[in-house]
Design a protein around this motif. Sequence first.
Motif, PDB file in Angstrom:
ATOM      1  N   SER A  62      80.193   2.125  54.121  1.00 26.23           N
ATOM      2  CA  SER A  62      80.967   3.205  54.735  1.00 26.23           C
ATOM      3  C   SER A  62      82.467   2.978  54.542  1.00 26.23           C
ATOM      4  N   ASP A  63      82.921   1.749  54.735  1.00 28.93           N
ATOM      5  CA  ASP A  63      84.338   1.431  54.533  1.00 28.93           C
ATOM      6  C   ASP A  63      84.761   1.718  53.096  1.00 28.93           C
ATOM      7  N   MET A  64      83.938   1.308  52.133  1.00 31.36           N
ATOM      8  CA  MET A  64      84.248   1.543  50.720  1.00 31.36           C
ATOM      9  C   MET A  64      84.260   3.037  50.417  1.00 31.36           C
ATOM     10  N   LEU A  65      83.260   3.771  50.932  1.00 34.82           N
ATOM     11  CA  LEU A  65      83.186   5.213  50.659  1.00 34.82           C
ATOM     12  C   LEU A  65      84.374   5.957  51.264  1.00 34.82           C
ATOM     13  N   ASP A  66      84.837   5.514  52.441  1.00 34.66           N
ATOM     14  CA  ASP A  66      86.025   6.129  53.046  1.00 34.66           C
ATOM     15  C   ASP A  66      87.247   5.916  52.161  1.00 34.66           C
ATOM     16  N   GLU A  67      87.323   4.769  51.527  1.00 42.28           N
ATOM     17  CA  GLU A  67      88.467   4.434  50.677  1.00 42.28           C
ATOM     18  C   GLU A  67      88.399   5.150  49.329  1.00 42.28           C
ATOM     19  N   VAL A  68      87.253   5.081  48.667  1.00 44.95           N
ATOM     20  CA  VAL A  68      87.097   5.641  47.319  1.00 44.95           C
ATOM     21  C   VAL A  68      86.847   7.146  47.364  1.00 44.95           C
ATOM     22  N   ASP A  69      86.091   7.612  48.370  1.00 48.18           N
ATOM     23  CA  ASP A  69      85.783   9.027  48.602  1.00 48.18           C
ATOM     24  C   ASP A  69      85.196   9.757  47.377  1.00 48.18           C
TER      25      ASP A  69
END
Length: 153
Positions: A62-69
């Motif tokens: 989730s943290d990575m997806l929030d960053e990379v989107d």
Amino acid sequence: MMKENLIKQLITLIEPIVTKLNYELYHLEFVKEGGENYLRIYIDDEKGIGLDDCEKVSRTISDMLDEVDPIEESYYLEVSSPGIDRELHNDKHFERYINSEVEIKLSSLFNGSKKYEGVLIGFNNDSINIENDGKQIDIPREKINKVKLKVEF
């Protein structure tokens, strides 16, 4: 085609994270159900998967997806085990479960049936091979809708 590219991109982003956390990325899907989008990530481990494992992977991804989107639409993230009656999606899965009982559901009739059960004895690019009551059945891959491990309690 765009969805296929998104899935490939997501696998490229997510698999190293799952591996670094000492799990296997068993399967990933991005589906629309009831008007909502779901990114479902299935993780596996020889010792089994528990709620804590899913939470740890979910937070990190989730943290990575929030960053990379990488996903433009809104969606729900779900991380879980593939379960004991898991679907087999690729050759790696078929190889792992040779000599296991499977259920195969077809998209159209093959030899008068849309459902087969038996022991997975082999596979190739064209077919999945099972044994049922001493007979080998070679089911064309293009007719296969779903292959699952058969679990009896």
